[in-house]
Structures are given as structure tokens and as C-alpha cells.
Motif scaffolding. Structure first.
Motif, PDB file in Angstrom:
ATOM      1  N   THR A 222     -15.074   4.975  -1.743  1.00 51.14           N
ATOM      2  CA  THR A 222     -13.711   4.647  -1.359  1.00 51.14           C
ATOM      3  C   THR A 222     -13.723   4.268   0.122  1.00 51.14           C
ATOM      4  O   THR A 222     -14.787   4.039   0.695  1.00 51.14           O
ATOM      5  CB  THR A 222     -12.745   5.810  -1.650  1.00 51.14           C
ATOM      6  N   ASN A 223     -12.548   4.203   0.746  1.00 45.80           N
ATOM      7  CA  ASN A 223     -12.463   3.840   2.161  1.00 45.80           C
ATOM      8  C   ASN A 223     -12.566   5.055   3.067  1.00 45.80           C
ATOM      9  O   ASN A 223     -12.186   6.175   2.696  1.00 45.80           O
ATOM     10  CB  ASN A 223     -11.122   3.156   2.463  1.00 45.80           C
ATOM     11  N   HIS A 224     -13.050   4.820   4.291  1.00 46.22           N
ATOM     12  CA  HIS A 224     -13.051   5.870   5.303  1.00 46.22           C
ATOM     13  C   HIS A 224     -11.635   6.330   5.600  1.00 46.22           C
ATOM     14  O   HIS A 224     -11.381   7.528   5.782  1.00 46.22           O
ATOM     15  CB  HIS A 224     -13.713   5.355   6.585  1.00 46.22           C
ATOM     16  N   HIS A 225     -10.675   5.404   5.654  1.00 43.14           N
ATOM     17  CA  HIS A 225      -9.312   5.829   5.974  1.00 43.14           C
ATOM     18  C   HIS A 225      -8.685   6.623   4.829  1.00 43.14           C
ATOM     19  O   HIS A 225      -7.722   7.359   5.034  1.00 43.14           O
ATOM     20  CB  HIS A 225      -8.439   4.638   6.381  1.00 43.14           C
ATOM     21  N   VAL A 226      -9.230   6.515   3.607  1.00 45.61           N
ATOM     22  CA  VAL A 226      -8.810   7.387   2.520  1.00 45.61           C
ATOM     23  C   VAL A 226      -9.349   8.794   2.757  1.00 45.61           C
ATOM     24  O   VAL A 226      -8.653   9.788   2.555  1.00 45.61           O
ATOM     25  CB  VAL A 226      -9.304   6.837   1.167  1.00 45.61           C
ATOM     26  N   ARG A 227     -10.583   8.887   3.208  1.00 46.46           N
ATOM     27  CA  ARG A 227     -11.179  10.197   3.512  1.00 46.46           C
ATOM     28  C   ARG A 227     -10.390  10.946   4.565  1.00 46.46           C
ATOM     29  O   ARG A 227     -10.227  12.177   4.503  1.00 46.46           O
ATOM     30  CB  ARG A 227     -12.618   9.991   3.980  1.00 46.46           C
ATOM     31  N   THR A 228      -9.835  10.248   5.555  1.00 49.94           N
ATOM     32  CA  THR A 228      -9.115  10.932   6.632  1.00 49.94           C
ATOM     33  C   THR A 228      -7.881  11.664   6.113  1.00 49.94           C
ATOM     34  O   THR A 228      -7.444  12.648   6.716  1.00 49.94           O
ATOM     35  CB  THR A 228      -8.689   9.935   7.728  1.00 49.94           C
ATOM     36  N   SER A 229      -7.296  11.213   5.008  1.00 50.83           N
ATOM     37  CA  SER A 229      -6.149  11.921   4.436  1.00 50.83           C
ATOM     38  C   SER A 229      -6.554  12.831   3.274  1.00 50.83           C
ATOM     39  O   SER A 229      -5.975  13.896   3.081  1.00 50.83           O
ATOM     40  CB  SER A 229      -5.088  10.919   3.951  1.00 50.83           C
ATOM     41  N   PHE A 230      -7.562  12.443   2.515  1.00 53.16           N
ATOM     42  CA  PHE A 230      -8.003  13.216   1.355  1.00 53.16           C
ATOM     43  C   PHE A 230      -8.812  14.437   1.766  1.00 53.16           C
ATOM     44  O   PHE A 230      -8.713  15.500   1.161  1.00 53.16           O
ATOM     45  CB  PHE A 230      -8.830  12.312   0.441  1.00 53.16           C
ATOM     46  N   GLY A 231      -9.638  14.317   2.800  1.00 54.27           N
ATOM     47  CA  GLY A 231     -10.483  15.421   3.231  1.00 54.27           C
ATOM     48  C   GLY A 231     -11.892  15.324   2.683  1.00 54.27           C
ATOM     49  O   GLY A 231     -12.291  14.331   2.075  1.00 54.27           O
ATOM     50  N   ARG A 232     -12.668  16.373   2.898  1.00 50.86           N
ATOM     51  CA  ARG A 232     -14.073  16.389   2.511  1.00 50.86           C
ATOM     52  C   ARG A 232     -14.270  16.639   1.023  1.00 50.86           C
ATOM     53  O   ARG A 232     -15.311  16.308   0.473  1.00 50.86           O
ATOM     54  CB  ARG A 232     -14.842  17.455   3.304  1.00 50.86           C
ATOM     55  N   ARG A 233     -13.300  17.245   0.371  1.00 50.31           N
ATOM     56  CA  ARG A 233     -13.455  17.514  -1.058  1.00 50.31           C
ATOM     57  C   ARG A 233     -12.083  17.606  -1.709  1.00 50.31           C
ATOM     58  O   ARG A 233     -11.072  17.796  -1.042  1.00 50.31           O
ATOM     59  CB  ARG A 233     -14.248  18.802  -1.296  1.00 50.31           C
ATOM     60  N   GLY A 234     -12.060  17.443  -3.007  1.00 53.64           N
ATOM     61  CA  GLY A 234     -10.810  17.485  -3.748  1.00 53.64           C
ATOM     62  C   GLY A 234     -11.047  16.996  -5.163  1.00 53.64           C
ATOM     63  O   GLY A 234     -12.186  16.935  -5.643  1.00 53.64           O
ATOM     64  N   THR A 235      -9.982  16.612  -5.840  1.00 58.99           N
ATOM     65  CA  THR A 235     -10.058  16.198  -7.234  1.00 58.99           C
ATOM     66  C   THR A 235      -9.531  14.776  -7.393  1.00 58.99           C
ATOM     67  O   THR A 235      -8.487  14.428  -6.839  1.00 58.99           O
ATOM     68  CB  THR A 235      -9.240  17.146  -8.129  1.00 58.99           C
ATOM     69  N   VAL A 236     -10.275  13.962  -8.136  1.00 64.70           N
ATOM     70  CA  VAL A 236      -9.848  12.606  -8.467  1.00 64.70           C
ATOM     71  C   VAL A 236      -9.728  12.508  -9.982  1.00 64.70           C
ATOM     72  O   VAL A 236     -10.227  13.365 -10.721  1.00 64.70           O
ATOM     73  CB  VAL A 236     -10.834  11.549  -7.936  1.00 64.70           C
ATOM     74  N   LYS A 237      -9.063  11.449 -10.454  1.00 64.87           N
ATOM     75  CA  LYS A 237      -8.876  11.248 -11.887  1.00 64.87           C
ATOM     76  C   LYS A 237      -9.532   9.936 -12.303  1.00 64.87           C
ATOM     77  O   LYS A 237      -9.260   8.898 -11.712  1.00 64.87           O
ATOM     78  CB  LYS A 237      -7.389  11.229 -12.247  1.00 64.87           C
TER      79      LYS A 237
END
Length: 335
Positions: free
Chosen positions: A72-87
Motif C-alpha cells: 500500500t502507500n506510505h501515507h496509508v501507513r501513517t494513519s493505519f499504523g504498524r499493524r491492524g486488520t485488512v479485508k
């Protein structure tokens, strides 16, 4: 970095509203500027590519390796964080598959972030990457989750290649995107990803607006991406260097077991950069919040730590390896 305009589409220029869904479409029969749900697309290539697309809470990503590596994008990581759940494959009328992911690395200059699926449920469908240069005029399609919707497809053509937007090598196209399309794969006519969508050209430096980073540039300039993006690696094993000795690659996963009036019951587990890293763990000690009666409980291997807690806090994990060496990292316990 053009962060204030990331993931906007042509609709913002033409009227400021997301276009309404049009009639059924395919790669050769579509309306420019429209989004289509998957059940409105009659195209086997699009259907096959959709199996590897995932929805982040506010964006899009896609699996690039059967072992579960998600781009995904780096700017997505800045809001999503280091870990989480995707669908995965969140589409109309279908049940999405939830996947827990953890960051492997990211690159702000190219606006990319690579996650890995924690405990993948077997081999996953993966997007085939092509590192050939895009050709202006060739047909492309984009799959993503604009405005947080279930998966949508849009169609268009490459407008400009080998252009630099905001200091970033880019390719531009007419296939529609919107907020939430960040991290979407941009596919060629054969269903191979030629770029990852990141935003739009707000300054009008070229003939196009919608902008992605082409994979020929990423593969050539970002060495850490090379094993994952090369066609040889897509069908084989990931690289051997999994970051087992890098504390920044380890994290803690917190799961709520039971909700209480004053305290909750939690399960906390060490998450390794790769399952192979767990083979050398002898024990794990935790330095918890000082209000705990026993601030340094210890568990064997990667067995979960069970505790009662209220509120979130930063905890420190001390891993003792079978060779006697230790590795220490800190992460937030939150639920």
C-alpha cells in the motif's frame, strides 16, 4: 509531498462529486470517470485480479506474494499504523476475509509500505507485478475502495509515463480514483500491476492528473522491494532476511478476551517479523505498567500473556533466545 490532495480523482476537477455508478462494463466497454461494483463488471481478467485486493480502513492495498505480503502507500501507513486488520475481496454481496497484518518496511520517497499477513490462512491469491515501463495510450484499470465503498473498478488509459510529480517518479492515467483509492493497483490489459496509485497532479505538470508510482522505478531503485516485486520471487519463498534481530520489526498483539466493569481480560502475544523467528525464542518477559502487582511476568516461548487491565499503556518485552542472547522492544498494549 502533496499530502493534501492524495487520492483525489478527476471528479474533483469536473464537479467535485463522486460519479454515480454506470451500467455494466468491461475493459473495452466502459464510461470514463465512472466506478463499477464487481457484480457490474463482466470481465474475467478483472475478476481474477480482484481476489488479491484488500481494504484498509481508509484506503486500499493488494497482495503481491502468496505468503501474504501486502503493498500500500506510505501515507496509508501513517494513519493505519504498524499493524491492524485488512479485508480481502470486500465486494457487494460477498463475505470478506479478515487478515491481520504487520509492517515490514516503508519508503516515504516512493510512497510505498509493505505489510505481511500474520498467520496467513494458506497460500493467498497474489497480483502479478510487471516491471516493464507503461506505454502512453495503453488501456489500464484500477481496483480499490474509493470513499470506503466495497470494491470498485474503473477504466481508462495511460496518459503520461516517466514524469516526476512532487519529486516522485510517476505514471498518469485516466482511470477514475477518489479518497480511499490510495494504494490501489493499476493494472494493464493482462491483469498485471504496472503501478501503485498514490494521488493526483495538482499542479498540472503533465497531460494527466491521476498518478501512481510505476513498478519499473520501484524495482530499480528500492533494493528492499526487489525480492518481492521480481516475477521470480512471486512464485517462490520470501527473502531469508526477515529482520529477526531488528527490534523495530517486533510488536505485541493485544486481543480482548472479556469485557469487565472495571478491568478487562486480555491476551497479549509477541508478534515476530516472520514465523521462522519464533523458532529461537526460549522465553519472553514483560515489563508492564508499574501499577501491576507483578510487573515482570514471564511466559515460555510465544505463549500468550493473560492479564486484567484497564486503559492502554506502553509495555516492554524482553525476548531471551535459545543461544542466551536477548532482544528488547517496546510497543503499546491497546484494545
Amino acid at each position: 509531498m502533496l499530502r493534501h490532495v492524495l487520492a483525489l480523482g478527476l471528479a474533483s476537477i469536473l464537479g467535485g462529486l463522486v460519479p454515480s455508478t454506470a451500467d455494466a462494463a468491461s475493459r473495452t466497454d466502459y464510461k470514463l470517470g465512472h466506478f463499477y461494483s464487481l457484480d457490474e463488471v463482466d470481465d474475467a481478467v478483472v475478476e481474477r485480479a480482484a481476489a488479491a485486493v484488500v481494504r484498509f480502513p481508509t484506503a486500499t492495498g493488494f497482495i503481491i506474494h502468496p505468503d501474504g505480503y501486502v503493498l500500500t502507500n506510505h501515507h496509508v501507513r501513517t494513519s493505519f499504523g504498524r499493524r491492524g486488520t485488512v479485508k480481502r475481496r470486500w465486494v457487494e454481496g460477498g463475505a470478506a476475509e479478515s487478515l491481520d497484518v504487520q509492517l515490514v518496511f516503508d519508503d516515504a520517497d516512493r510512497d510505498i509500505a509493505l505489510y505481511r499477513v500474520i498467520d496467513p490462512p494458506g497460500s493467498l491469491p497474489a497480483v502479478e507485478i510487471t516491471t516493464r515501463a507503461a506505454t502512453p495510450g495503453e488501456p489500464v484499470f484500477v481496483l480499490g475502495h474509493p470513499k470506503g465503498h466495497r470494491m470498485r473498478a474503473s477504466f481508462g488509459r495511460v496518459l503520461v509515463d516517466e514524469v516526476e510529480i512532487g519529486g516522485r517518479p510517476s505514471v498518469e492515467y485516466s482511470a477514475q480514483t477518489w479518497w480511499g483509492s490510495s494504494g490501489s493497483p493499476v493494472f494493464d490489459a493482462q491483469g498485471r500491476a504496472i503501478a501503485i496509485h498514490w494521488g493526483w497532479d495538482s499542479k498540472g505538470l503533465s497531460n494527466g492528473r491521476l498518478t501512481g508510482v510505476p513498478f519499473d522505478v520501484i524495482e530499480r531503485e528500492v533494493e528492499r522491494m526487489r525480492p518481492y516485486l521480481s516475477n521470480e520471487a512471486l512464485g517462490g519463498a520470501p527473502p531469508d532476511d526477515r529482520g529477526c534481530d531488528d527490534p523495530s520489526q517486533w510488536s505485541l498483539r493485544t486481543r480482548l478476551v472479556a469485557r469487565g466493569e472495571r478491568t478487562d481480560r486480555l491476551k497479549v502475544t509477541v508478534v515476530a517479523p516472520d514465523p521462522s523467528c519464533e523458532d529461537v525464542i526460549d522465553s519472553v518477559g514483560y515489563q508492564l505498567h508499574p501499577t501491576f502487582e507483578n510487573p515482570t511476568p514471564s511466559v515460555r516461548g510465544t505463549a500468550p500473556l493473560r492479564l486484567r487491565a484497564w486503559g492502554s499503556f506502553v509495555a516492554t518485552a524482553v525476548i531471551t533466545r535459545s543461544d542466551g542472547e536477548t532482544l528488547t522492544f517496546a510497543d503499546r498494549i491497546a484494545w
